[in-house]
Scaffold this active site. Sequence first.
Site: not given
Ligand SMILES: *Cc1c(COP(=O)(O)O)cnc(C)c1O
Length: 344
Positions: A33, A242, A290
């Site tokens: 993700k 800055y 930035m």
């Molecule tokens: C993000 C997520 C993972 C992976 O978690 P890590 O701690 O990065 O290994 C697994 N299951 C769910 C439901 C998640 O949201």
Amino acid sequence: MAQARLSIDLSALCANWHALRDMGRAEAGAVVKADAYGLGAPRVSQALAEAGARRFFVAIAEEGAELRRVLGPGPEISVFSGHMEGDAALIRAAELTPMINSIDQMLRHVEALPGHPFGIQLDTGMNRLGMEAAEWRALREIALAQGPSLVMSHLACADEPDHAMNAHQLRVFEEMTSGIEAPRSLAATGGTLLGAAYHFDVTRPGIGLYGGLPYVDARPVASLLLPVIQVRDVAPGESVGYGNAWVARTPSRVATLNAGYADGIHRIMGPRAALWAGETRCRVLGRISMDSLAVDVTALDHDPEVMELLGRHQSVDTLAGWAGSIGYEILTSLGARYARVYTR
Ligand SMILES: *Cc1c(COP(=O)(O)O)cnc(C)c1O
């Protein structure tokens, strides 16, 4: 070239996946993700697929659809947010597997896409996503009759091995899923490290693949070199950046590097942050801008061309420490302006 290079070591990535997989007998999936935690989902996912991963996890259907284009048919792509209003066309076209979170989502799914694969997400105490016990009791027989691809839950405190919540959620998950035939999954990276009792049939590592805590033994995957644009002498009494936030007390040499808070180097890191030129640690001076930041290179006998922000000397968790954050947030903040370069 003023663009900074974010190098991603695909061999280390795959070695981490293999090592986490080999901690038990479960099948290891891969959580990709948020663009594979900022490292680039296409290349990361391809490498993991070649290493043997067959189940991929994303947060939303749109990520899943992109991933399908990269992976082609075959690997399972599961969506943690489940089946949301408006997702049906994407789920069908990209052959995604929504992790159904509620009775409402279940109804939406079977109405829009009868016979289309799905999984079930259960809430075992985190109160984030998934069906609670009462909902699950109502739906259980109907859902199981359709052969879900996976029945999963998520641990709230897996990065703290001694936390009583782990054993509690394990017990609740076992109760909620006892006697079912569908494959079960409870552990992300932290849960995988808690031991085989937490693995069930499928594990879902994310951060550990990318070299972050709580997987202490992970091989580092990301390294980041920032180009030096300019180096100047600063006399005592002169200020840098800055707000005149840093003032030289002694004759100093200051490098301006080409990355800033728009690239995920958060302003709050400033006072504790440092970069490396070879084996010399050089601290960040004043406020992070930035697009740039200033570094004290007085101790060097030459002007460096690039300096290391992530690499042999410091990890995403080092940076997280400066920011009062976690490696996850550092990785997913790494900017879109970096050239992502993949090595093997
Ligand atoms: C993000 C997520 C993972 C992976 O978690 P890590 O701690 O990065 O290994 C697994 N299951 C769910 C439901 C998640 O949201």
